[in-house]
Design a protein around this motif. Sequence first.
Motif, PDB file in Angstrom:
ATOM      1  N   GLU A   1       1.848   9.659  -5.550  1.00  0.00           N
ATOM      2  CA  GLU A   1       2.545  10.915  -5.260  1.00  0.00           C
ATOM      3  C   GLU A   1       3.500  11.283  -6.398  1.00  0.00           C
ATOM      4  O   GLU A   1       3.557  12.448  -6.828  1.00  0.00           O
ATOM      5  CB  GLU A   1       3.339  10.773  -3.965  1.00  0.00           C
TER       6      GLU A   1
ATOM      7  N   GLU B   1       0.801   4.260  -2.702  1.00  0.00           N
ATOM      8  CA  GLU B   1       0.687   5.680  -2.344  1.00  0.00           C
ATOM      9  C   GLU B   1       1.815   6.494  -2.953  1.00  0.00           C
ATOM     10  O   GLU B   1       1.606   7.592  -3.478  1.00  0.00           O
ATOM     11  CB  GLU B   1       0.723   5.832  -0.823  1.00  0.00           C
TER      12      GLU B   1
ATOM     13  N   HIS C   1       0.823  -1.213   0.000  1.00  0.00           N
ATOM     14  CA  HIS C   1       0.000   0.000   0.000  1.00  0.00           C
ATOM     15  C   HIS C   1       0.859   1.265   0.000  1.00  0.00           C
ATOM     16  O   HIS C   1       0.494   2.262  -0.636  1.00  0.00           O
ATOM     17  CB  HIS C   1      -0.950  -0.008   1.191  1.00  0.00           C
ATOM     18  N   ARG C   2       1.994   1.220   0.688  1.00  0.00           N
ATOM     19  CA  ARG C   2       2.871   2.403   0.675  1.00  0.00           C
ATOM     20  C   ARG C   2       3.466   2.615  -0.711  1.00  0.00           C
ATOM     21  O   ARG C   2       3.597   3.765  -1.164  1.00  0.00           O
ATOM     22  CB  ARG C   2       3.989   2.256   1.723  1.00  0.00           C
TER      23      ARG C   2
END
Length: 286
Positions: free
Chosen positions: A276, A272, A268-269
């Motif tokens: 970004e 993300e 999930h990071r």
Amino acid sequence: MQTNPTLAASTLCFYGAGSMAEAIVRGLLHKQVAGAGQIVMLNRSNRERLDYLTRTYQVQTAIKEDAKQVYLRDASIIVLAMKPKDAGEALAGLGPLLREGQLIVSLIAGLSIATIQALLGTKAAVARTMPNTSSSIGYGATGISFSPEATETQRAQVLSMFEAVGMVSVIPEEQMEILTGVSGSGPAYVYYLMEAMIEAGIEGGLTAEQARELTVQTVLGAALMMAETGEAPTKLRADITSPNGSTQAAIGVLEAGSFQPNVRAAVHRAAERSKEMGEAVKQALL
């Protein structure tokens, strides 16, 4: 050589000639999806690189601006394979060259379909892709999203291209970030695990070569076992985890360290961060 019928009448122009572009070309030729005479590769200034590609794959290349423009105008499919920082200038110049019916295939991480069309200044048919590094050996996993302008024939052409370097998954564009977290960055997670397994083997007395070979074969065998049996990883793990046995003891250590929650969090990071970075690319280019 027999070419794939979906690409037989097409010409492919790779706008950028880096390692991923080369991997796809190698796959297209190896799987006989396209012939060398159908493929052109362009870059900004590296003549030595283009000479290598011509020698190795017998594809056409160009470095002079007028020749590049001719190839881009004539191509059925243009593959965007330049670095993100070069995309703004390249796409602004490409837009006026486009003609009706051409397909744009993007390999550029983080660059959305809407941003590509905005930079081109036209609602061209676009396929946004996210291949991973295993594509370089024909075992890639590629996510693909299409703009509404892409025809069924164009969709089939893109699938043929990326099936030549592995498996493909067609997804809505809003899922591209989570796919990046799973398969785009995924090989790095597996390598990270393998690093630890090799180090532990050496600590226990194996030679570096033995630890490496055993780790590689173990990971390869586990992946093939899952692929060929179709079983869920939960069942396959249970099959080799005897109560109070050595495997159960090892799993207990991983559970104590929140192994699975940490892997999910890492995926999930990565998703993300991909989002970004995509926003940063968009802001820099538009």
